[in-house]
Design a protein around this motif. Sequence first.
Motif, PDB file in Angstrom:
ATOM      1  N   ASP A 195       0.980  -1.308   0.275  1.00 44.00           N
ATOM      2  CA  ASP A 195       0.157   0.049  -0.224  1.00 44.00           C
ATOM      3  C   ASP A 195       0.675   1.193   0.396  1.00 44.00           C
ATOM      4  OD1 ASP A 195       0.541   0.587   2.235  1.00 44.00           O
ATOM      5  OD2 ASP A 195      -1.084  -0.760   3.862  1.00 44.00           O
ATOM      6  N   SER A 196       0.195   2.158  -0.061  1.00 46.26           N
ATOM      7  CA  SER A 196       1.059   3.321  -0.233  1.00 46.26           C
ATOM      8  C   SER A 196       1.683   3.745   0.939  1.00 46.26           C
ATOM      9  CB  SER A 196       0.145   4.730   0.091  1.00 46.26           C
ATOM     10  OG  SER A 196      -0.964   5.044   1.071  1.00 46.26           O
ATOM     11  N   GLU A 197       2.403   3.308   2.284  1.00 46.17           N
ATOM     12  CA  GLU A 197       2.684   3.215   3.463  1.00 46.17           C
ATOM     13  C   GLU A 197       3.694   2.368   3.628  1.00 46.17           C
ATOM     14  OE1 GLU A 197       1.887   5.137   5.548  1.00 46.17           O
ATOM     15  OE2 GLU A 197       0.496   6.403   4.439  1.00 46.17           O
ATOM     16  N   GLY A 198       4.092   0.845   2.320  1.00 51.58           N
ATOM     17  CA  GLY A 198       5.045   0.105   2.588  1.00 51.58           C
ATOM     18  C   GLY A 198       4.472  -1.252   2.476  1.00 51.58           C
ATOM     19  N   GLU A 199       3.359  -0.970   3.110  1.00 52.55           N
ATOM     20  CA  GLU A 199       2.480  -2.347   4.364  1.00 52.55           C
ATOM     21  C   GLU A 199       2.150  -3.334   2.928  1.00 52.55           C
ATOM     22  OE1 GLU A 199       3.097  -2.730   7.451  1.00 52.55           O
ATOM     23  OE2 GLU A 199       4.279  -0.690   7.380  1.00 52.55           O
ATOM     24  N   ARG A 200       2.362  -4.842   3.098  1.00 54.73           N
ATOM     25  CA  ARG A 200       2.301  -5.242   2.154  1.00 54.73           C
ATOM     26  C   ARG A 200       0.393  -5.502   2.129  1.00 54.73           C
ATOM     27  NH1 ARG A 200       4.151 -11.976   1.436  1.00 54.73           N
ATOM     28  NH2 ARG A 200       3.381 -12.245   0.354  1.00 54.73           N
ATOM     29  N   ARG A 201      -0.350  -5.640   1.100  1.00 51.47           N
ATOM     30  CA  ARG A 201      -1.408  -6.006   0.972  1.00 51.47           C
ATOM     31  C   ARG A 201      -1.680  -6.687   0.106  1.00 51.47           C
ATOM     32  NH1 ARG A 201      -4.718  -1.956  -2.473  1.00 51.47           N
ATOM     33  NH2 ARG A 201      -5.462  -3.473  -3.326  1.00 51.47           N
ATOM     34  N   SER A 202      -3.125  -7.703  -0.204  1.00 57.07           N
ATOM     35  CA  SER A 202      -3.496  -8.484  -1.282  1.00 57.07           C
ATOM     36  C   SER A 202      -3.520  -7.622  -2.658  1.00 57.07           C
ATOM     37  CB  SER A 202      -4.939  -9.167  -0.375  1.00 57.07           C
ATOM     38  OG  SER A 202      -5.488  -9.902  -1.235  1.00 57.07           O
ATOM     39  N   LEU A 203      -3.161  -8.724  -3.460  1.00 61.20           N
ATOM     40  CA  LEU A 203      -3.771  -8.028  -5.298  1.00 61.20           C
ATOM     41  C   LEU A 203      -3.932  -8.934  -6.119  1.00 61.20           C
ATOM     42  CD1 LEU A 203      -3.591  -5.391  -6.848  1.00 61.20           C
ATOM     43  CD2 LEU A 203      -1.703  -5.904  -7.877  1.00 61.20           C
ATOM     44  N   PRO A 204      -5.135  -9.428  -5.676  1.00 62.86           N
ATOM     45  CA  PRO A 204      -5.538 -10.906  -5.864  1.00 62.86           C
ATOM     46  C   PRO A 204      -5.425 -10.776  -7.595  1.00 62.86           C
ATOM     47  CG  PRO A 204      -7.597 -10.131  -4.769  1.00 62.86           C
ATOM     48  CD  PRO A 204      -6.577  -9.003  -5.277  1.00 62.86           C
ATOM     49  N   VAL A 205      -5.148 -11.790  -8.349  1.00 68.36           N
ATOM     50  CA  VAL A 205      -4.449 -11.879  -9.608  1.00 68.36           C
ATOM     51  C   VAL A 205      -5.764 -12.966 -10.673  1.00 68.36           C
ATOM     52  CG1 VAL A 205      -2.980 -13.171 -11.896  1.00 68.36           C
ATOM     53  CG2 VAL A 205      -2.012 -12.022  -9.989  1.00 68.36           C
ATOM     54  N   LEU A 206      -6.462 -11.583 -11.387  1.00 69.29           N
ATOM     55  CA  LEU A 206      -7.725 -12.097 -11.795  1.00 69.29           C
ATOM     56  C   LEU A 206      -7.106 -12.071 -13.387  1.00 69.29           C
ATOM     57  CD1 LEU A 206      -9.377  -8.705 -10.613  1.00 69.29           C
ATOM     58  CD2 LEU A 206      -8.960 -11.635  -9.475  1.00 69.29           C
ATOM     59  N   ASP A 207      -8.469 -13.681 -13.786  1.00 70.02           N
ATOM     60  CA  ASP A 207      -8.072 -13.824 -15.435  1.00 70.02           C
ATOM     61  C   ASP A 207      -9.562 -12.682 -15.226  1.00 70.02           C
ATOM     62  OD1 ASP A 207      -7.933 -15.188 -17.572  1.00 70.02           O
ATOM     63  OD2 ASP A 207      -9.469 -16.838 -17.027  1.00 70.02           O
ATOM     64  N   VAL A 208      -9.148 -11.744 -16.693  1.00 70.96           N
ATOM     65  CA  VAL A 208      -9.503  -9.953 -17.521  1.00 70.96           C
ATOM     66  C   VAL A 208      -9.005 -10.629 -18.734  1.00 70.96           C
ATOM     67  CG1 VAL A 208      -9.734  -8.194 -17.304  1.00 70.96           C
ATOM     68  CG2 VAL A 208      -9.411  -8.738 -15.285  1.00 70.96           C
ATOM     69  N   ASP A 209      -9.997 -10.276 -19.419  1.00 73.38           N
ATOM     70  CA  ASP A 209      -9.896 -10.708 -20.948  1.00 73.38           C
ATOM     71  C   ASP A 209      -9.585  -9.059 -21.118  1.00 73.38           C
ATOM     72  OD1 ASP A 209     -10.748 -13.310 -21.412  1.00 73.38           O
ATOM     73  OD2 ASP A 209     -12.720 -12.831 -21.911  1.00 73.38           O
ATOM     74  N   LEU A 210      -8.788  -8.753 -21.706  1.00 73.53           N
ATOM     75  CA  LEU A 210      -8.224  -7.578 -21.700  1.00 73.53           C
ATOM     76  C   LEU A 210      -8.279  -7.617 -23.987  1.00 73.53           C
ATOM     77  CD1 LEU A 210      -4.925  -7.319 -19.727  1.00 73.53           C
ATOM     78  CD2 LEU A 210      -6.688  -6.317 -19.510  1.00 73.53           C
ATOM     79  N   PRO A 211      -8.762  -5.726 -24.046  1.00 68.67           N
ATOM     80  CA  PRO A 211      -8.959  -6.501 -25.905  1.00 68.67           C
ATOM     81  C   PRO A 211      -6.721  -6.338 -25.644  1.00 68.67           C
ATOM     82  CG  PRO A 211      -9.343  -4.080 -24.452  1.00 68.67           C
ATOM     83  CD  PRO A 211      -8.585  -4.558 -23.531  1.00 68.67           C
ATOM     84  N   ASP A 212      -7.409  -6.293 -27.299  1.00 64.76           N
ATOM     85  CA  ASP A 212      -6.535  -6.846 -28.516  1.00 64.76           C
ATOM     86  C   ASP A 212      -5.695  -5.502 -28.400  1.00 64.76           C
ATOM     87  OD1 ASP A 212      -4.032  -7.808 -29.699  1.00 64.76           O
ATOM     88  OD2 ASP A 212      -5.564  -8.355 -31.307  1.00 64.76           O
ATOM     89  N   PRO A 213      -4.751  -5.439 -27.921  1.00 62.81           N
ATOM     90  CA  PRO A 213      -3.246  -4.071 -28.344  1.00 62.81           C
ATOM     91  C   PRO A 213      -3.932  -3.654 -30.155  1.00 62.81           C
ATOM     92  CG  PRO A 213      -2.122  -5.804 -27.373  1.00 62.81           C
ATOM     93  CD  PRO A 213      -3.469  -6.547 -27.230  1.00 62.81           C
ATOM     94  N   GLU A 214      -3.468  -4.397 -30.104  1.00 63.61           N
ATOM     95  CA  GLU A 214      -3.860  -4.526 -32.629  1.00 63.61           C
ATOM     96  C   GLU A 214      -4.529  -4.244 -31.903  1.00 63.61           C
ATOM     97  OE1 GLU A 214      -0.634  -4.674 -33.953  1.00 63.61           O
ATOM     98  OE2 GLU A 214       0.196  -5.594 -32.156  1.00 63.61           O
ATOM     99  N   SER A 215      -6.275  -4.070 -31.473  1.00 70.68           N
ATOM    100  CA  SER A 215      -7.502  -3.137 -32.226  1.00 70.68           C
ATOM    101  C   SER A 215      -7.059  -1.217 -32.743  1.00 70.68           C
ATOM    102  CB  SER A 215      -8.228  -4.513 -31.036  1.00 70.68           C
ATOM    103  OG  SER A 215      -8.415  -3.669 -29.914  1.00 70.68           O
ATOM    104  N   PHE A 216      -6.528  -1.566 -31.278  1.00 72.18           N
ATOM    105  CA  PHE A 216      -5.920   0.166 -31.238  1.00 72.18           C
ATOM    106  C   PHE A 216      -6.211   0.755 -32.578  1.00 72.18           C
ATOM    107  CE2 PHE A 216      -3.844   3.866 -30.567  1.00 72.18           C
ATOM    108  CZ  PHE A 216      -4.188   3.897 -28.786  1.00 72.18           C
ATOM    109  N   PHE A 217      -5.128  -0.112 -33.221  1.00 70.84           N
ATOM    110  CA  PHE A 217      -4.909   0.496 -34.463  1.00 70.84           C
ATOM    111  C   PHE A 217      -6.310   0.681 -35.989  1.00 70.84           C
ATOM    112  CE2 PHE A 217      -0.745   0.391 -31.924  1.00 70.84           C
ATOM    113  CZ  PHE A 217      -1.131   1.812 -32.310  1.00 70.84           C
ATOM    114  N   ASP A 218      -7.175  -0.479 -35.243  1.00 72.81           N
ATOM    115  CA  ASP A 218      -7.627  -1.200 -36.242  1.00 72.81           C
ATOM    116  C   ASP A 218      -8.740  -0.274 -36.470  1.00 72.81           C
ATOM    117  OD1 ASP A 218      -9.325  -3.220 -37.965  1.00 72.81           O
ATOM    118  OD2 ASP A 218     -10.142  -3.742 -36.218  1.00 72.81           O
ATOM    119  N   PHE A 219      -8.711   1.223 -37.524  1.00 74.92           N
ATOM    120  CA  PHE A 219      -9.081   2.064 -37.783  1.00 74.92           C
ATOM    121  C   PHE A 219      -9.163   2.176 -39.731  1.00 74.92           C
ATOM    122  CE2 PHE A 219      -5.823   4.309 -35.798  1.00 74.92           C
ATOM    123  CZ  PHE A 219      -5.329   5.066 -36.582  1.00 74.92           C
ATOM    124  N   THR A 220      -9.412   2.797 -40.677  1.00 72.95           N
ATOM    125  CA  THR A 220      -9.677   3.212 -41.273  1.00 72.95           C
ATOM    126  C   THR A 220      -9.791   5.281 -41.698  1.00 72.95           C
ATOM    127  OG1 THR A 220     -12.091   3.523 -41.739  1.00 72.95           O
ATOM    128  CG2 THR A 220     -10.841   1.386 -42.290  1.00 72.95           C
TER     129      THR A 220
END
Length: 162
Positions: free
Chosen positions: A128-153
């Motif tokens: 955390d902001s004080e430097g104390e250990r905190r929980s941060l679960p690793v989540l299975d999230v569907d992230l957008p394809d980075p290539e789709s950022f440039f997918d425009f005409t």
Amino acid sequence: MRLGSRPPVVGIAAETLDFAREAARDAHPNEYLGVLQATPSADLDGFRDRDGVVVTDILVIPATKSGPTSATMRRHLVPNDNRTVGSIHSHPSGVLRPSDEDRQTFGAGVVHVILGAPYGPDDWRAFDSEGERRSLPVLDVDLPDPESFFDFTQEDIDEELE
């Protein structure tokens, strides 16, 4: 939620953490340093019913300097927005606890991740902001394809400009 407070960080996307571990391995024996950015849970499939944000992105700030024992970034280049929630950096020594210098920089943000060599699945900790250990679960999230950022005409651009 009270005025000026941030929504809770409910976890980090597995793909984002994998990216960071790979970047830390690539930077070794120097430190790797980035800025954590989050996406509202309501915007992510499978997490719409959760209150808070999920760490989904890592920004590497231009002109970041790194060496075997420290890394520094130009703070004035870090976005000052609601998406920025903390920092991530590596310790090539493998030590998974914040140094005094780390703790001094943790004030800006609510979650800070340290990755330790050899950068395996268990070679990281969240603080955390004080430097104390905190929980941060690793989540299975569907992230957008980075290539789709440039997918425009040109048609898309013209429509946006109208």
